[in-house]
Design a protein around this motif. Structure first.
Motif, short mmCIF file in Angstrom:
data_model
loop_
_atom_site.label_atom_id
_atom_site.label_comp_id
_atom_site.label_asym_id
_atom_site.label_seq_id
_atom_site.Cartn_x
_atom_site.Cartn_y
_atom_site.Cartn_z
N VAL A 108 0.84 -1.19 0.00
CA VAL A 108 0.00 0.00 0.00
C VAL A 108 0.87 1.24 0.00
CG1 VAL A 108 -1.89 -1.16 1.19
CG2 VAL A 108 -0.15 0.06 2.51
N ILE A 109 0.26 2.35 -0.38
CA ILE A 109 0.91 3.65 -0.37
C ILE A 109 -0.03 4.64 0.27
CG2 ILE A 109 0.11 4.06 -2.73
CD1 ILE A 109 3.24 5.58 -1.14
N SER A 110 0.48 5.46 1.14
CA SER A 110 -0.34 6.50 1.76
C SER A 110 -0.63 7.60 0.74
CB SER A 110 0.36 7.08 2.98
OG SER A 110 0.58 6.10 3.96
N VAL A 111 -1.81 8.13 0.76
CA VAL A 111 -2.19 9.22 -0.14
C VAL A 111 -1.34 10.45 0.21
CG1 VAL A 111 -4.05 10.72 -0.90
CG2 VAL A 111 -4.51 8.31 -0.39
N GLN A 112 -0.76 11.07 -0.84
CA GLN A 112 0.09 12.24 -0.65
C GLN A 112 -0.74 13.52 -0.73
OE1 GLN A 112 3.53 11.79 -0.12
NE2 GLN A 112 2.94 9.63 -0.05
N ARG A 113 -0.33 14.50 0.05
CA ARG A 113 -0.92 15.84 -0.04
C ARG A 113 0.25 16.83 -0.03
NH1 ARG A 113 -5.88 18.47 1.00
NH2 ARG A 113 -6.87 16.54 1.70
N ASN A 114 0.64 17.27 -1.22
CA ASN A 114 1.77 18.18 -1.36
C ASN A 114 1.64 18.96 -2.67
OD1 ASN A 114 2.39 16.22 -3.27
ND2 ASN A 114 3.89 15.21 -1.96
N ASP A 115 2.64 19.81 -2.93
CA ASP A 115 2.65 20.57 -4.18
C ASP A 115 3.01 19.64 -5.33
OD1 ASP A 115 2.08 22.74 -2.64
OD2 ASP A 115 4.08 23.64 -2.73
N LEU A 116 2.18 19.63 -6.35
CA LEU A 116 2.39 18.76 -7.50
C LEU A 116 2.82 19.58 -8.70
CD1 LEU A 116 2.14 15.86 -8.61
CD2 LEU A 116 -0.21 16.40 -9.26
N GLN A 117 3.99 19.24 -9.24
CA GLN A 117 4.51 19.93 -10.41
C GLN A 117 3.94 19.29 -11.67
OE1 GLN A 117 6.41 22.61 -10.48
NE2 GLN A 117 6.99 22.76 -8.33
N ARG B 178 -5.09 4.45 2.82
CA ARG B 178 -4.02 3.59 2.34
C ARG B 178 -4.47 2.97 1.03
NH1 ARG B 178 -2.67 -0.64 6.87
NH2 ARG B 178 -4.96 -0.76 6.89
N VAL B 179 -3.79 3.31 -0.04
CA VAL B 179 -4.18 2.87 -1.38
C VAL B 179 -3.30 1.67 -1.77
CG1 VAL B 179 -4.30 3.52 -3.81
CG2 VAL B 179 -4.91 5.17 -2.04
N VAL B 180 -3.94 0.66 -2.35
CA VAL B 180 -3.22 -0.54 -2.77
C VAL B 180 -2.42 -0.23 -4.04
CG1 VAL B 180 -3.42 -2.93 -3.51
CG2 VAL B 180 -4.97 -2.02 -1.76
N LEU B 181 -1.14 -0.53 -3.96
CA LEU B 181 -0.26 -0.31 -5.10
C LEU B 181 0.05 -1.61 -5.83
CD1 LEU B 181 1.37 1.86 -6.62
CD2 LEU B 181 3.29 1.36 -5.11
N ALA C 158 -7.23 -8.28 3.58
CA ALA C 158 -5.90 -8.09 3.00
C ALA C 158 -4.86 -8.11 4.09
CB ALA C 158 -5.84 -6.78 2.23
N GLN C 159 -3.66 -8.46 3.70
CA GLN C 159 -2.52 -8.45 4.60
C GLN C 159 -1.47 -7.51 4.02
OE1 GLN C 159 -0.51 -12.18 5.00
NE2 GLN C 159 0.98 -11.41 6.49
N VAL C 160 -1.18 -6.42 4.72
CA VAL C 160 -0.20 -5.43 4.26
C VAL C 160 1.19 -5.98 4.54
CG1 VAL C 160 0.65 -3.08 4.48
CG2 VAL C 160 -1.81 -3.54 4.67
N VAL C 161 1.89 -6.31 3.47
CA VAL C 161 3.22 -6.91 3.64
C VAL C 161 4.32 -5.85 3.65
CG1 VAL C 161 2.54 -9.11 2.65
CG2 VAL C 161 3.40 -7.31 1.15
N GLN C 162 4.05 -4.68 3.01
CA GLN C 162 5.04 -3.62 2.99
C GLN C 162 4.37 -2.32 2.64
OE1 GLN C 162 8.30 -4.25 0.31
NE2 GLN C 162 9.29 -2.31 0.79
N ASP C 163 4.74 -1.27 3.36
CA ASP C 163 4.23 0.06 3.07
C ASP C 163 5.16 0.70 2.05
OD1 ASP C 163 3.30 2.63 3.00
OD2 ASP C 163 2.81 2.68 5.13
N ALA C 164 4.61 1.09 0.90
CA ALA C 164 5.44 1.61 -0.20
C ALA C 164 5.72 3.09 -0.08
CB ALA C 164 4.76 1.33 -1.54
N THR C 165 5.31 3.71 1.03
CA THR C 165 5.46 5.17 1.14
C THR C 165 6.91 5.59 1.08
OG1 THR C 165 3.50 5.20 2.54
CG2 THR C 165 4.89 7.16 2.54
N VAL C 166 7.77 4.88 1.82
CA VAL C 166 9.18 5.29 1.89
C VAL C 166 9.87 5.13 0.56
CG1 VAL C 166 11.38 4.83 2.99
CG2 VAL C 166 9.28 4.71 4.33
N SER C 167 9.66 3.97 -0.09
CA SER C 167 10.32 3.72 -1.36
C SER C 167 9.82 4.66 -2.43
CB SER C 167 10.10 2.27 -1.80
OG SER C 167 8.72 2.01 -1.95
N LEU C 168 8.53 4.99 -2.42
CA LEU C 168 7.99 5.89 -3.43
C LEU C 168 8.52 7.29 -3.21
CD1 LEU C 168 5.99 6.05 -5.82
CD2 LEU C 168 4.30 6.84 -4.18
#
Length: 402
Positions: free
Chosen positions: A60-69, A369-372, A384-394
């Protein structure tokens, strides 16, 4: 006498009726017991070891809230700021070359020397003629002064004075013409030394020492390209014109980055310098020119590069990786994992996409948490079983791209 023993033997071979029933029921009971045992044995693996009954492993990846170019991608060509073909303005023998091919030269640096002897002779001749006419002028002016004195004494006629004055004026004109000839000869002599009109890098020489060269030859002697700064020219679709023009009218610097052919290495960053005054009707595109300082010579004239134009910055935008977005009959959607670790479908309204991220206008609040990865086996309500959070790698990937 013989028949009686035979009847006794037949009676001994016949089984009682109760014994046959007992054997038959025993066989039936054994078959039923074996069937029950086999059925239970076949049900145990399905209930305990079936992979489809287990929770689905997902990333999964956490939804981002930031400035988007918002970036516009294009293919560009590197152009020198100035390109000069050095030509000789006089004909003569190439006497000396003072540069090396590929050398960086500064403005005013001596490049070549043409044999000056013929031009020195022409200058000396013009100066001699000038001196001759100057002597005649001085003599005529002296005669004019005497005539004017005699005229005041009423010793000569006015006509003689006027004739002498005309001769003096004529000689003055000749002296001026002589001066022009001397200046022209000096100018031609100065052309025998050719200096760099701009700073930049010289190319390959077109003539060698000892060659007879002509004035204004098409091939020239050498070319000079100015690469500090340098331009990159590219084209964008006309529907982006309003967005770009709005940013430039506000006085904002629109950032442009140049990447190699594989888009893995960023070569340089610059800013939009100008855009063309008309749209190409054949392609529906508008030409843009960006300026790069290029102090490290990362960009080279006529090089093809991939261009990324930061056309717009969306403030505090809700965004997710584009790879997480799915398309179905009802529209675009994503799977999210709720607090009970079960999958839910969220329908989305999308905004702009850039650099692998997509703006979400409706459907997400910013804390989901969005499934990637692992979407294929998911369905609504599936555990579902969250095996790894993709936030850091993304996040690290986005930093590398930026």
């Amino acid at each position: 006498m013989i028949e009686q023993p035979l009847n006794i033997e037949k009676k001994s071979r016949t089984l009682p009726k109760n014994t046959k029933s007992f054997v038959l029921w025993a066989i039936v009971i054994m078959v039923i017991a074996f069937a029950i045992y086999w059925w239970k044995l076949s049900q145990v693996p399905t209930q305990e070891y079936s992979q489809w009954s287990k929770p689905v492993p997902v990333r999964v990846i956490s939804v981002q809230r930031n400035d988007l170019q918002f970036e516009i991608k294009a293919i560009g060509t590197v152009l020198p700021t100035h390109l000069v073909k050095v030509q000789s303005q006089v004909a003569g023998v190439l006497q000396k070359i003072y540069f090396k091919e590929g050398q960086y030269v500064s403005k005013g640096q001596l490049l070549v020397q043409i044999d000056p002897a013929p031009f020195q002779v022409a200058l000396a001749q013009a100066q001699g003629t000038q001196q001759q006419n100057l002597a005649q002028l001085r003599n005529a002016e002296s005669e004019l002064a005497r005539y004017q004195l005699l005229f005041k004494q009423d010793s000569i006629a006015r006509q003689q004075v006027e004739q002498q004055q005309a001769l003096v004026n004529q000689l003055k004109g000749q002296v001026q013409a002589n001066q022009a000839q001397v200046d022209a000869a000096k100018l031609q002599l100065s052309y025998t030394k050719i200096y760099a009109p701009i700073e930049g890098r010289v190319g390959f020489k077109q003539k060698d020492t000892g060659n007879l060269i002509q004035a204004n030859e098409d091939a020239g002697l050498v070319s000079i390209t100015q690469v500090h700064p340098i331009y990159v020219q590219f084209a964008i679709a006309e529907n982006y014109l309003d967005m770009l023009r709005a940013s430039l009218q506000k006085g904002e610097q629109v950032k442009v980055s140049a990447w190699d052919r594989a888009e893995k290495k960023q070569l340089a960053t610059g800013y939009v310098e100008a855009f063309d005054n008309q749209i190409d009707t054949n392609t529906g595109t508008l030409k843009i020119k960006a300026t790069f300082k290029n102090r490290d010579d990362a960009l080279f004239p006529n090089q093809f590069v991939n261009v990324r134009l930061n056309a717009k910055t969306i403030q505090n935008a809700i965004n997710i990786p584009t790879d997480a977005i799915q398309n179905g009959a009802k529209g675009t959607y994503v799977y999210i994992i709720n607090k009970d670790n079960k999958a839910e479908i969220r329908m989305l309204k999308l905004g702009m996409s850039s650099n692998g991220q997509t703006e979400i206008l409706e459907g997400l609040q910013g804390n989901e948490r969005v499934v990637l990865e692992g979407i294929d086996r998911l369905s609504e309500g599936k555990e579902a079983q969250v095996v790894q959070d993709a936030t850091v790698s993304l996040a690290s990937t986005q930093t590398a791209r930026g």
